[in-house]
Scaffold this active site. Sequence first.
Site, PDB file in Angstrom:
ATOM      1  N   ASP A  12       0.869  -1.177   0.000  1.00  6.27           N
ATOM      2  CA  ASP A  12       0.000   0.000   0.000  1.00  6.27           C
ATOM      3  C   ASP A  12       0.907   1.227   0.000  1.00  6.27           C
ATOM      4  O   ASP A  12       2.110   1.127   0.220  1.00  6.27           O
ATOM      5  CB  ASP A  12      -0.893   0.002   1.247  1.00  6.27           C
ATOM      6  CG  ASP A  12      -1.735   1.267   1.350  1.00  6.27           C
ATOM      7  OD1 ASP A  12      -2.327   1.676   0.333  1.00  6.27           O
ATOM      8  OD2 ASP A  12      -1.785   1.875   2.431  1.00  6.27           O
ATOM      9  N   SER A  13       0.301   2.394  -0.216  1.00  6.53           N
ATOM     10  CA  SER A  13       1.069   3.637  -0.178  1.00  6.53           C
ATOM     11  C   SER A  13       1.581   3.963   1.224  1.00  6.53           C
ATOM     12  O   SER A  13       2.504   4.748   1.374  1.00  6.53           O
ATOM     13  CB  SER A  13       0.197   4.786  -0.664  1.00  6.53           C
ATOM     14  OG  SER A  13      -0.933   4.914   0.171  1.00  6.53           O
ATOM     15  N   TYR A  44      -0.758   8.267  -2.507  1.00  5.81           N
ATOM     16  CA  TYR A  44      -0.926   7.956  -3.926  1.00  5.81           C
ATOM     17  C   TYR A  44      -2.160   8.655  -4.509  1.00  5.81           C
ATOM     18  O   TYR A  44      -2.235   8.887  -5.705  1.00  5.81           O
ATOM     19  CB  TYR A  44      -1.105   6.443  -4.124  1.00  5.81           C
ATOM     20  CG  TYR A  44       0.162   5.615  -4.058  1.00  5.81           C
ATOM     21  CD1 TYR A  44       1.385   6.157  -3.646  1.00  5.81           C
ATOM     22  CD2 TYR A  44       0.131   4.269  -4.426  1.00  5.81           C
ATOM     23  CE1 TYR A  44       2.527   5.367  -3.590  1.00  5.81           C
ATOM     24  CE2 TYR A  44       1.279   3.481  -4.385  1.00  5.81           C
ATOM     25  CZ  TYR A  44       2.468   4.031  -3.963  1.00  5.81           C
ATOM     26  OH  TYR A  44       3.596   3.255  -3.918  1.00  5.81           O
ATOM     27  N   GLY A  45      -3.119   8.955  -3.643  1.00  8.55           N
ATOM     28  CA  GLY A  45      -4.445   9.375  -4.107  1.00  8.55           C
ATOM     29  C   GLY A  45      -4.472  10.674  -4.892  1.00  8.55           C
ATOM     30  O   GLY A  45      -5.413  10.940  -5.627  1.00  8.55           O
ATOM     31  N   CYS A  75      -4.365  -1.037  -2.045  1.00 11.71           N
ATOM     32  CA  CYS A  75      -4.483   0.409  -2.204  1.00 11.71           C
ATOM     33  C   CYS A  75      -5.433   0.624  -3.380  1.00 11.71           C
ATOM     34  O   CYS A  75      -5.206   0.096  -4.470  1.00 11.71           O
ATOM     35  CB  CYS A  75      -3.097   0.987  -2.510  1.00 11.71           C
ATOM     36  SG  CYS A  75      -3.105   2.689  -3.099  1.00 11.71           S
ATOM     37  N   ASN A  76      -6.495   1.355  -3.134  1.00 11.98           N
ATOM     38  CA  ASN A  76      -7.490   1.548  -4.184  1.00 11.98           C
ATOM     39  C   ASN A  76      -6.939   2.323  -5.371  1.00 11.98           C
ATOM     40  O   ASN A  76      -7.227   1.995  -6.519  1.00 11.98           O
ATOM     41  CB  ASN A  76      -8.710   2.281  -3.614  1.00 11.98           C
ATOM     42  CG  ASN A  76      -9.606   1.368  -2.817  1.00 11.98           C
ATOM     43  OD1 ASN A  76     -10.494   0.745  -3.366  1.00 11.98           O
ATOM     44  ND2 ASN A  76      -9.339   1.231  -1.530  1.00 11.98           N
ATOM     45  N   THR A  77      -6.137   3.349  -5.099  1.00  6.26           N
ATOM     46  CA  THR A  77      -5.598   4.153  -6.192  1.00  6.26           C
ATOM     47  C   THR A  77      -4.707   3.299  -7.093  1.00  6.26           C
ATOM     48  O   THR A  77      -4.819   3.347  -8.325  1.00  6.26           O
ATOM     49  CB  THR A  77      -4.788   5.338  -5.637  1.00  6.26           C
ATOM     50  OG1 THR A  77      -5.585   6.031  -4.670  1.00  6.26           O
ATOM     51  CG2 THR A  77      -4.407   6.300  -6.739  1.00  6.26           C
ATOM     52  N   GLU A 154      -4.642   9.591   9.762  1.00  8.82           N
ATOM     53  CA  GLU A 154      -3.225   9.535  10.141  1.00  8.82           C
ATOM     54  C   GLU A 154      -2.931  10.443  11.337  1.00  8.82           C
ATOM     55  O   GLU A 154      -1.949  10.241  12.040  1.00  8.82           O
ATOM     56  CB  GLU A 154      -2.343   9.854   8.932  1.00  8.82           C
ATOM     57  CG  GLU A 154      -2.626   8.851   7.815  1.00  8.82           C
ATOM     58  CD  GLU A 154      -1.466   8.511   6.920  1.00  8.82           C
ATOM     59  OE1 GLU A 154      -0.559   9.349   6.779  1.00  8.82           O
ATOM     60  OE2 GLU A 154      -1.475   7.401   6.359  1.00  8.82           O
ATOM     61  N   CYS A 186     -11.334   3.318   0.047  1.00  9.15           N
ATOM     62  CA  CYS A 186      -9.938   3.676   0.349  1.00  9.15           C
ATOM     63  C   CYS A 186      -9.588   2.875   1.587  1.00  9.15           C
ATOM     64  O   CYS A 186     -10.399   2.781   2.516  1.00  9.15           O
ATOM     65  CB  CYS A 186      -9.833   5.173   0.643  1.00  9.15           C
ATOM     66  SG  CYS A 186      -8.253   5.665   1.393  1.00  9.15           S
ATOM     67  N   THR A 187      -8.412   2.282   1.609  1.00 15.36           N
ATOM     68  CA  THR A 187      -8.112   1.342   2.695  1.00 15.36           C
ATOM     69  C   THR A 187      -8.011   2.017   4.071  1.00 15.36           C
ATOM     70  O   THR A 187      -8.042   1.331   5.091  1.00 15.36           O
ATOM     71  CB  THR A 187      -6.819   0.537   2.397  1.00 15.36           C
ATOM     72  OG1 THR A 187      -5.818   1.439   1.951  1.00 15.36           O
ATOM     73  CG2 THR A 187      -7.093  -0.503   1.333  1.00 15.36           C
ATOM     74  N   HIS A 188      -7.883   3.338   4.095  1.00 11.38           N
ATOM     75  CA  HIS A 188      -7.938   4.025   5.398  1.00 11.38           C
ATOM     76  C   HIS A 188      -9.366   4.078   5.964  1.00 11.38           C
ATOM     77  O   HIS A 188      -9.546   4.215   7.163  1.00 11.38           O
ATOM     78  CB  HIS A 188      -7.474   5.480   5.270  1.00 11.38           C
ATOM     79  CG  HIS A 188      -5.990   5.669   5.239  1.00 11.38           C
ATOM     80  ND1 HIS A 188      -5.237   5.385   4.145  1.00 11.38           N
ATOM     81  CD2 HIS A 188      -5.123   6.139   6.172  1.00 11.38           C
ATOM     82  CE1 HIS A 188      -3.965   5.671   4.395  1.00 11.38           C
ATOM     83  NE2 HIS A 188      -3.864   6.136   5.619  1.00 11.38           N
TER      84      HIS A 188
END
Lengths: 272, 272
Positions: A12-13, A44-45, A75-77, A154, A186-188
């Site tokens: 992931d980013s 990355y987004g 990571c979705n992006t 974050e 989005c993985t967050h």
Amino acid sequence: MADRNSPIGVFDSGVGGLTVVREIMRQMPEERLVYFGDTARVPYGTKSKDTIVRYTRQNIRFLMTQDVKAIVIACNTATAFALEIVEQELKIPVMGVIHAGAKTAVEATRNGKIGIIGTEGTIRSGVYTKMMEEMRDDIEVIGKSCPLFVPLVEEGLLHDSVTDEIASRYLSELKGKFIDTLVLGCTHYPLLRSTVGRVMGPEVTLVNPAYETALELKQVLSESQLLNDTDEPFQDKYHFYVSDLAEKFTNFASSILPDQIKQTKKINIEDF
Amino acid sequence: MADRNSPIGVFDSGVGGLTVVREIMRQMPEERLVYFGDTARVPYGTKSKDTIVRYTRQNIRFLMTQDVKAIVIACNTATAFALEIVEQELKIPVMGVIHAGAKTAVEATRNGKIGIIGTEGTIRSGVYTKMMEEMRDDIEVIGKSCPLFVPLVEEGLLHDSVTDEIASRYLSELKGKFIDTLVLGCTHYPLLRSTVGRVMGPEVTLVNPAYETALELKQVLSESQLLNDTDEPFQDKYHFYVSDLAEKFTNFASSILPDQIKQTKKINIEDF
């Protein structure tokens, strides 16, 4: 031919992909895992397709040095921009986080109106919309980017009035369209699940692609005869690598994973 | 020996350095300028020293290909981590955004209590504190990182209740210490000047390093006999380069600079 007792590679980013790792650990506790978080180049987004494809190739080249048997782009992006390209370049199974979530959403909706929230890059790519409309042509998909969600997560503001306020603003458009299903694209975002759920109300089904992706991964590994079959538990099952700030990553990861992380190693991703 | 009619080179991790560019344009309208925004690798504030030094060297190598006569590191994090290192490697003047702001703050304080706000990287480096304490040993410097300020600015929430709330939280610690001077130690922050000023109250002097840095640059160029001395105005005075998403940059830049920007070119910074 990949070895079924090799680890699964996940990247992931940054830290977001750990929500996918958490689900893999829960659903496949016997599997080994190598995670790479590209913390030097996060996020990355907000970056372009060319850049994300280049980063994805480098991240995969690194994971291949760890002899992984399959790769999850958590990571979705990166999934939106690079999965189709890299799956033609690899001999082992590679999957993203979009397909499983899209499928679940299409199956879950009753009124055919599905919302998808994600980073600017994911929403701009239109990949969820395209995939879901291919699965079922009588649905309407409404996308909305939520650029402040990642920094809020974050910063640790998972349960906070500011996050509530920002979520209300981002989501009001989707509420106004009467969606009955919302993909946390989005993985967050699974970490903001309770906030998003409160704003949207109990009548909206939230789809967590991290959970669905782990399920899909288990099926793919099973079909490819790549599920771990050793009897003895591994000593060091989980390995974590980042491109920057290993200590900060270790702290964040330990706060969201079931087990304390011992150590995170830093690598120079530009070397791969 | 650099040519006095060459452009000034300025770089930042993204758009923040445009607040410095804006001051240079205002104070030295006859100077040419090349700007590089490292939008593929933004943000710098959450990355390590090693990474930032490497990025800074690459950014400078790119600017040198544009025959610049001097370089301004318009990013507090890069100044904090890399200025001392790269100034030994360069034959032209190079300056950061920290010295001028630190000097102004030390001269402005009456009670000797100075606050400094910035990214995690800048605050963690302690560079403002060290520099100001070297200038005057009877002062107390209190640093506070404000990680959400940059995403809030980039989301355009310059005058907004959420930004007010976040600012109140970040700044309450500094208010409690009765500082009388506050350095806006990140190049994005001058865009939040009115919010920060309202939270801190009129008795606290805000120092804008972008303004002070342009003043210092003018003096350095003058002392090095590097101020532009052509009579005729240049056709194309300003050139903008980024490492990603040129169009998005152009829109943001046009909104904060005095003139509309015609075009931004994208380069691959990893090639330098």
